[in-house]
Design an enzyme around this catalytic site. Structure first.
Site, PDB file in Angstrom:
ATOM      1  CB  SER A 114      41.462  36.441  42.024  1.00 42.61           C
ATOM      2  OG  SER A 114      42.025  37.533  42.720  1.00 42.61           O
ATOM      3  CE1 TYR A 119      38.837  35.289  46.697  1.00 38.25           C
ATOM      4  CE2 TYR A 119      40.716  36.365  45.677  1.00 38.25           C
ATOM      5  CZ  TYR A 119      39.359  36.137  45.740  1.00 38.25           C
ATOM      6  OH  TYR A 119      38.526  36.763  44.853  1.00 38.25           O
ATOM      7  CE  LYS A 147      38.693  33.574  43.436  1.00 40.54           C
ATOM      8  NZ  LYS A 147      37.350  33.182  42.953  1.00 40.54           N
TER       9      LYS A 147
END
Length: 306
Positions: free
Chosen positions: A153, A166, A170
């Site tokens: 991401s 997150y 990632k």
């Protein structure tokens, strides 16, 4: 150029009940692949479970003349993932492609985030990717063929406010890919990363204007995915993509400087920080020994001048 096809290939797509995963599964099947449509059927934060979403995608594939089976394995549970892989092997006898796409969001600033929410996101994105890849790795080694894509991401590559969990998961996929690229090379196992931005339930409340969001289709991301799992795919590539735009991202280092022993002080580093940080010349290294080789060369050059 010949069409990219997947006839005779078997693919597992995790998180394939909606969004990017659904788009990937449908496109792989349309181009000849037999597909395991995996989806826990959980909410965006990972709560709950239902096989309905996966079954719906399987029905779409079958109605279009393709082959697919639904699976509800939780990617964080090795026994459930092993059972999914066993079902695919029993059905079709091989696994050629793994698309690690399953994910959840639990966004909060780090100051307000419970560590349980940090761990939950790491478990699904990073550990889920590792567990699924481990489950197919030996199969791919024995076949001398495999294609693996992990879903990274922009949050991992560049950072997004409120996504420390997150983004950490990632970004970690870069190191995972780098190692497996080296380990899988002689078995023709190629591993790559997608860094996508698309209109899905994961992005629906990020405040992106509707006229822009409408251009950010999952299908635009799937085009890159299909290339990255194809016969002629690269390996160790990070493809950034959104709204029909495609670029390759790299981890690079500046050329840097050399300081002799008597000058290796924090003050000298501070004094030459702009030179250390200069992007006028950068290096992309194929393995972790690259930076050391660069610095040793500088030291040796300095020694020759003494």
């Amino acid at each position: 150029m010949a069409d990219i096809r997947f006839d005779g290939k078997v693919a597992i797509v995790t998180g394939a009940g909606a969004g990017l995963g659904r788009s990937h599964a449908l496109a792989l099947a349309a181009r000849g692949a037999k597909v395991v449509v995996n989806d826990l059927g959980a909410a965006r934060d990972g709560a709950g479970a239902s096989l309905t979403a996966a079954q719906s995608v399987v029905e779409e594939i079958r109605k279009a003349g393709g082959e697919a089976i639904a699976d509800g394995a939780n990617v964080t549970k090795p026994d459930e993932v092993a059972a999914m892989v066993e079902a695919a092997m029993k059905q079709w006898g091989r696994i050629d492609i793994l698309v690690n796409n399953a994910g959840i969001l639990r966004d909060k600033t780090f100051a307000k985030m419970d560590l349980a929410d940090f761990r939950a996101v790491i478990d699904v994105h990073l550990m889920g990717t590792a567990i699924c890849t481990k489950a197919v790795w030996e199969i791919m080694r024995q076949q001398n063929y495999g294609r693996v894509v992990c879903t990274s991401s922009p949050s991992g590559l560049h950072g997004i406010f409120g996504q420390a969990n997150y983004g950490a998961a990632k970004a970690a996929m870069i190191g995972f890919m780098n190692a497996l690229h080296l380990e899988g090379a002689k078995y023709d196992i190629r591993i790559n990363l997608l860094s996508p931005s698309a209109k899905t339930r994961m992005t629906e409340d990020l405040g992106i204007p509707p006229e822009i969001l409408d251009r950010m289709t999952p299908e635009a991301i799937t085009a890159a995915l299909l290339f990255l799992v194809s016969e002629d795919a690269p390996s160790r590539a990070i493809v950034s993509c959104a709204a029909g735009g495609y670029a390759r991202a790299f981890v690079v280092e500046t050329d840097g400087i050399y300081l002799p022993p008597e000058e290796q002080t924090p003050e000298n580093i501070a004094a030459r920080w702009d030179e250390i940080s200069s992007t006028e010349k950068v290096h992309y290294y194929e393995a972790s020994g690259g930076p050391t080789a660069n610095f040793l060369a500088k030291a040796q050059a300095a020694a020759r001048k003494e």
